[in-house]
Write an enzyme that holds these catalytic residues in place. Structure first.
Site, mmCIF file in Angstrom:
data_model
loop_
_atom_site.group_PDB
_atom_site.id
_atom_site.type_symbol
_atom_site.label_atom_id
_atom_site.label_comp_id
_atom_site.label_asym_id
_atom_site.label_seq_id
_atom_site.Cartn_x
_atom_site.Cartn_y
_atom_site.Cartn_z
ATOM 1 N N GLY A 116 1.011 -1.290 -0.159
ATOM 2 C CA GLY A 116 -0.142 -0.005 -0.024
ATOM 3 C C GLY A 116 0.857 1.210 0.040
ATOM 4 C CB CYS A 119 5.169 -4.610 0.070
ATOM 5 S SG CYS A 119 6.462 -2.798 -0.365
ATOM 6 C CE1 TYR A 120 1.349 1.365 5.499
ATOM 7 C CE2 TYR A 120 -0.473 -0.180 5.595
ATOM 8 C CZ TYR A 120 0.272 0.685 5.863
ATOM 9 O OH TYR A 120 -0.225 1.423 7.229
ATOM 10 C CG HIS A 124 5.510 -5.968 -4.451
ATOM 11 N ND1 HIS A 124 4.322 -5.919 -3.922
ATOM 12 C CD2 HIS A 124 6.357 -4.973 -4.101
ATOM 13 C CE1 HIS A 124 4.156 -4.643 -3.259
ATOM 14 N NE2 HIS A 124 5.356 -4.037 -3.433
ATOM 15 C CD GLU A 160 2.343 -8.710 -5.110
ATOM 16 O OE1 GLU A 160 3.210 -9.513 -4.220
ATOM 17 O OE2 GLU A 160 2.019 -7.359 -4.763
ATOM 18 N N GLY A 163 -19.842 -11.970 -26.347
ATOM 19 C CA GLY A 163 -18.710 -11.367 -25.329
ATOM 20 C C GLY A 163 -18.422 -12.754 -24.467
ATOM 21 C CG ASP A 211 -17.185 -11.415 -19.089
ATOM 22 O OD1 ASP A 211 -16.193 -12.397 -19.107
ATOM 23 O OD2 ASP A 211 -17.071 -10.150 -18.674
ATOM 24 C CE LYS A 217 -13.071 -10.804 -19.974
ATOM 25 N NZ LYS A 217 -14.281 -10.319 -19.988
#
Ligand code: XMP
Length: 516
Positions: free
Chosen positions: A58, A85-86, A172, A174, A228, A230, A371
């Site tokens: 953050g 991190c934060y 990080h 991720e 589409g 979704d 997604k």
């Protein structure tokens, strides 16, 4: 609460731009994870009985007034915590350690060495490349903690209190710039928290089908099919769950791409055996749009007409109780964070604005999926790549790519040029789903040319191809010259009424992705 979602990880968001990535990486390891605001109520965060918590990074400094801190229930839970991190700094601060501003900020690639055995790094090489992005740093560890990895700038690149299951990493894990990050997160979720990797497309499909059946009973369900990704995946799921009770409405605005309507009907009617009400409203839309030039006016008129046509078809169906929508997890996180409302319908969704007297109960089976997970579920349901990896396509369709008068002839010209561009991109393997958008635009100008011995005075097609992560910013794609040459040659030879092709080399900002 269901078996599939229990026993995962709750992620508390402290405002990092990467928070959603943490959830995606954890899920890629087969463990269900959800994102919550750092100050969300405990009952909400714990609704699926998570086995551990991850605290995101953050922008704040933990020692400043008003900086977000650890919620009380966290340490009281006795469950493992990983601070990133934060998140690491907030954990250290809460447990009595010290965090200070660092004279040396650390941004970008760094190497860490882990030297103390721990479940987090077990099995990984002693030196790892990681991604750092921090100004503050920990200067004194809380009681019970040991450093387990260091970098040139951070003696506390990773720390642990293994007895309590508390871990912190200053980098990080991720982001893809930390190549072993996914393994590290899997080590935390599985080894430290004891999560069982059971979050798979097949398990999701099985659970969702059972839930939909239980909720719908023998009632009828309506779906707006757009072609589409979704809505297609929602359709295929519901077809499996309650096939005969499902009716999809597919409105052709006349602004679809070449063969798009046929393709949607073939896949859903013929291959998925879905009840599809098809309304070809091309004439109506063209009549109403022909003289509108202003882009926002086009959007508004198209949106209103769409609702009119859709709701007229919906009214003609008797006794429908449910409306299925393709809302996905990023929409849910965004609307919860923007409005703190638990259940907000996607505002730009085509059927979001039905008339007030039409009431349906919403079914949103993809509410928990990112997604990329939607695509995996689509693949597992047997949908073709042309739908699963379809690039985003705006609701108003070709109407905002056909600049100038909207006539059938001009739209057909655009459709044809667009199809050539897409076909050549596909041949060159450059039509990749997630991060790109490629299309043709028909301009309202005529240019002089020469064909054979004839002077021509015809229209201009612009090609647009962009790379983007989030569609908020985008860069024009450096397509190979030879590919552009082939596309240009084919368009002027094959599309009557076009004698010039240009390539758009503007990024967003200052341009937008679409031309209107
Ligand atoms: P812009 O042109 O604003 O586009 O850079 C960003 C993304 O949004 C899509 N887009 C739309 N999608 N209705 C939609 O459903 C619209 O009116 C609309 N306008 C733009 C665009 O295709 C791109 O993916």
């Amino acid at each position: 609460m269901d078996d599939l979602r229990t026993g995962g990880i709750a992620i508390l968001d402290y405002g990092s731009q990467y928070t959603q990535l943490i959830a995606r990486r954890v899920r890629e390891g087969g463990v269900y994870s959800e994102v919550f605001a750092h100050d969300a109520p405990a009952e909400h965060v714990n609704r699926n009985a998570p086995l551990g918590y991850i605290l995101s990074g953050g922008p704040n400094s933990v020692y400043e007034d008003g900086a977000p801190q650890l919620p009380d229930y966290l340490l009281a839970s006795g469950k493992p915590i990983l601070g990133i991190c934060y998140g690491l700094q907030a954990l250290v601060h809460a447990l009595g350690g010290t965090v200070e501003a660092s004279p040396k900020r650390e941004f970008g690639q760094a190497d860490i060495t882990h030297y103390h055995p721990s479940p987090l790094f077990d099995g990984l090489p002693p030196q790892l490349a990681v991604w750092m992005s921090h100004g503050d740093k920990v200067t004194r560890l809380p009681e019970g903690f040991t450093p387990i990895a260091e970098s040139a700038n951070s003696p506390y690149a990773a720390i642990a209190d293994m007895t309590r299951g508390y871990y912190g990493v200053q980098f990080h894990p991720e982001v893809t710039h930390t190549p072993q990050g996914a393994q590290l997160l899997a080590a935390f979720t599985q080894r430290v928290c004891g999560c069982v990797p059971k979050w798979t497309p097949a398990a999701f499909i099985e659970t969702t089908i059972a839930q939909v059946r239980a909720r719908v009973g023998d009632e009828r369900v309506l779906l707006g099919l757009s072609g589409g990704v979704d809505s297609a995946v929602v359709g295929a799921l519901l077809q499996r769950a309650v096939g005969a009770q499902l009716t999809a409405i597919f409105v052709n605005t006349g602004f679809l791409r070449l063969h798009e309507a046929e393709n949607v009907l073939r896949v859903f009617r013929d291959e998925q055996h879905m009840n599809v009400v098809y309304n070809d409203a091309t004439e109506l839309f063209l009549d109403e749009l022909q003289h509108i030039r202003e882009p926002e006016a086009k959007r508004k008129r198209i949106g209103k007409l769409f609702i009119d046509v859709f709701s007229a078809e919906a009214r003609a169906l008797e006794g429908v109780r449910f409306l299925a929508q393709g809302t996905i997890y990023p929409d849910v996180i965004e609307s919860a964070q923007n409005s703190k409302a638990a259940h907000v319908i996607k505002s730009h969704h085509n059927v979001g604005g039905l008339p007030d007297d039409m009431h349906f109960e919403l079914i949103e089976p993809l509410r928990d999926l990112f997604k990329d997970e939607v695509r995996k579920v689509g693949k597992a349901l047997g949908l073709p790549d042309s739908i699963v990896y379809r690039q985003p396509f705006p609701g108003p369709g070709l109407a905002i790519r056909c600049l100038g008068e909207l006539t059938l002839a001009r739209l057909d010209k655009l459709r044809h040029a667009d199809a050539i561009f897409l076909e050549e991109l596909e041949k060159a393997n450059l039509l990749v789903g997630d991060t790109a958008q490629c299309f043709a635009v028909l301009l309202p100008v005529q240019a002089v040319g020469v064909m054979g011995d004839q002077r021509t005075y015809e229209e201009v097609v612009a090609l647009r191809a962009v790379q983007t992560d989030d569609f908020m910013t985008a860069d024009w794609a450096r397509l190979p010259y030879d590919l552009l040459a082939t596309v240009s040659r084919r368009i002027v030879n094959e599309v009557r009424g076009v004698n010039r092709v240009v390539y758009d080399i503007t990024s967003k900002p200052p341009a937008t992705i679409e031309w209107e």
